[in-house]
Design an enzyme around this catalytic site. Sequence first.
Site, short mmCIF file in Angstrom:
data_model
loop_
_atom_site.label_atom_id
_atom_site.label_comp_id
_atom_site.label_asym_id
_atom_site.label_seq_id
_atom_site.Cartn_x
_atom_site.Cartn_y
_atom_site.Cartn_z
N THR A 167 0.84 -1.20 0.00
CA THR A 167 0.00 0.00 0.00
C THR A 167 0.88 1.25 0.00
OG1 THR A 167 -1.74 1.22 1.17
CG2 THR A 167 -0.21 -0.01 2.54
N GLY A 176 -1.82 6.45 5.99
CA GLY A 176 -2.60 6.11 7.18
C GLY A 176 -2.54 4.62 7.48
N LYS A 177 -2.69 3.82 6.42
CA LYS A 177 -2.65 2.37 6.60
C LYS A 177 -1.25 1.90 7.00
CE LYS A 177 -6.00 0.53 3.33
NZ LYS A 177 -6.12 -0.41 2.21
N ASP A 230 -7.39 -4.95 1.87
CA ASP A 230 -8.37 -4.19 1.12
C ASP A 230 -9.54 -3.96 2.05
OD1 ASP A 230 -8.69 -2.91 -1.51
OD2 ASP A 230 -10.61 -3.95 -1.44
N TYR A 277 -12.70 7.81 6.27
CA TYR A 277 -14.04 8.14 6.78
C TYR A 277 -14.07 8.16 8.32
CZ TYR A 277 -15.23 7.18 1.94
OH TYR A 277 -15.27 7.21 0.56
N ASP A 278 -12.91 8.07 8.97
CA ASP A 278 -12.88 8.01 10.45
C ASP A 278 -13.68 9.14 11.12
OD1 ASP A 278 -11.43 5.69 10.66
OD2 ASP A 278 -9.50 6.68 10.94
N LYS A 302 -7.77 2.72 18.46
CA LYS A 302 -8.32 2.39 17.13
C LYS A 302 -7.74 1.06 16.63
CE LYS A 302 -8.65 3.41 12.25
NZ LYS A 302 -8.36 4.20 11.07
N HIS A 343 -11.59 -2.68 12.26
CA HIS A 343 -11.68 -3.78 11.30
C HIS A 343 -10.30 -4.33 10.94
CE1 HIS A 343 -11.13 0.07 9.54
NE2 HIS A 343 -11.07 -0.34 8.31
N ARG A 344 -9.34 -3.40 10.62
CA ARG A 344 -8.00 -3.85 10.25
C ARG A 344 -7.30 -4.46 11.46
NH1 ARG A 344 -7.70 -0.51 6.84
NH2 ARG A 344 -7.39 1.18 8.30
P1 IMP Z 1 -8.17 0.45 -0.31
O1 IMP Z 1 -8.26 -0.67 0.69
O2 IMP Z 1 -6.78 0.91 -0.50
O3 IMP Z 1 -8.93 0.18 -1.56
O4 IMP Z 1 -8.88 1.73 0.33
C1 IMP Z 1 -9.67 1.66 1.41
C2 IMP Z 1 -10.43 2.97 1.61
O5 IMP Z 1 -11.47 2.68 2.54
C3 IMP Z 1 -9.58 4.07 2.22
O6 IMP Z 1 -9.02 4.91 1.26
C4 IMP Z 1 -10.61 4.80 3.07
O7 IMP Z 1 -11.35 5.67 2.29
C5 IMP Z 1 -11.52 3.66 3.52
N1 IMP Z 1 -11.00 3.09 4.79
C6 IMP Z 1 -10.42 1.88 4.97
N2 IMP Z 1 -10.05 1.72 6.24
C7 IMP Z 1 -10.38 2.86 6.88
C8 IMP Z 1 -10.22 3.28 8.21
O8 IMP Z 1 -9.66 2.62 9.09
N3 IMP Z 1 -10.71 4.50 8.49
C9 IMP Z 1 -11.31 5.29 7.57
N4 IMP Z 1 -11.46 4.96 6.30
C10 IMP Z 1 -11.01 3.73 5.95
#
Ligand code: IMP
Length: 198
Positions: free
Chosen positions: A8, A12-13, A70, A156-157, A177, A182-183
């Site tokens: 990724t 943030g992730k 994802d 969207y936190d 958090k 979820h993660r």
């Molecule tokens: P992807 O998994 O890279 O396709 O993107 C996931 C998208 O879902 C992120 O860009 C956020 O918009 C949203 N998302 C996923 N996890 C979170 C989180 O922990 N907090 C807020 N938004 C999230």
Amino acid sequence: MRRLVLATRNRGKIVELQEMLADLPLEIVGVASYPEAPEVAETGKTFRDNAYLKAKAIADFTHEMTLADDSGLEVDYLKGEPGVYSARYGEIGWNDQQRYEYLLSKLNNVPENLRKARFRSVVVVYDPGTGQSEFTEGSVEGVILTEPRGSNGFGYDPVFYFPEYQKTMAELPAVQKNALSHRGWAIQKMVPQLQKLI
Ligand code: IMP
């Protein structure tokens, strides 16, 4: 020490995943450490398909064990939108704030009892040496507020509210958090699988 590449470029992730995996004897790097690595198109219809696409493409390029997540937000009133399109919701080039404002506009005048939502995450670790992959999932239930609150986290936190904590995801400290997101759940389940792979 064995290397684990995070498939990724989302800062943030990366911060969250590095914190959650810090106790494992792994050298954890983001895919940005490989400037020539491909951009992986998220063409799958499910979180699971997209997670696997990302992990396999990056592992095939780096020849290193790779972890991909994802994830996204599913809003019941919007029949599961934005779902796999969470990162691309609305217009190309928008930032996180513009995307959650767009979501709020779609829920304008929708009463609180119809604003249920969940974050979902599918995590996969792919080992290019063996072709083996391990999947785990996590989800967390909440309610979409009418206005943002808090400045931690990302995505969207600020509009995702946990009734049991009376806080949005963006009002929780990172440690909290990570423990209940979820993660966070998906990664907690992945840790024993990773220990087997190391
Ligand atoms: P992807 O998994 O890279 O396709 O993107 C996931 C998208 O879902 C992120 O860009 C956020 O918009 C949203 N998302 C996923 N996890 C979170 C989180 O922990 N907090 C807020 N938004 C999230």
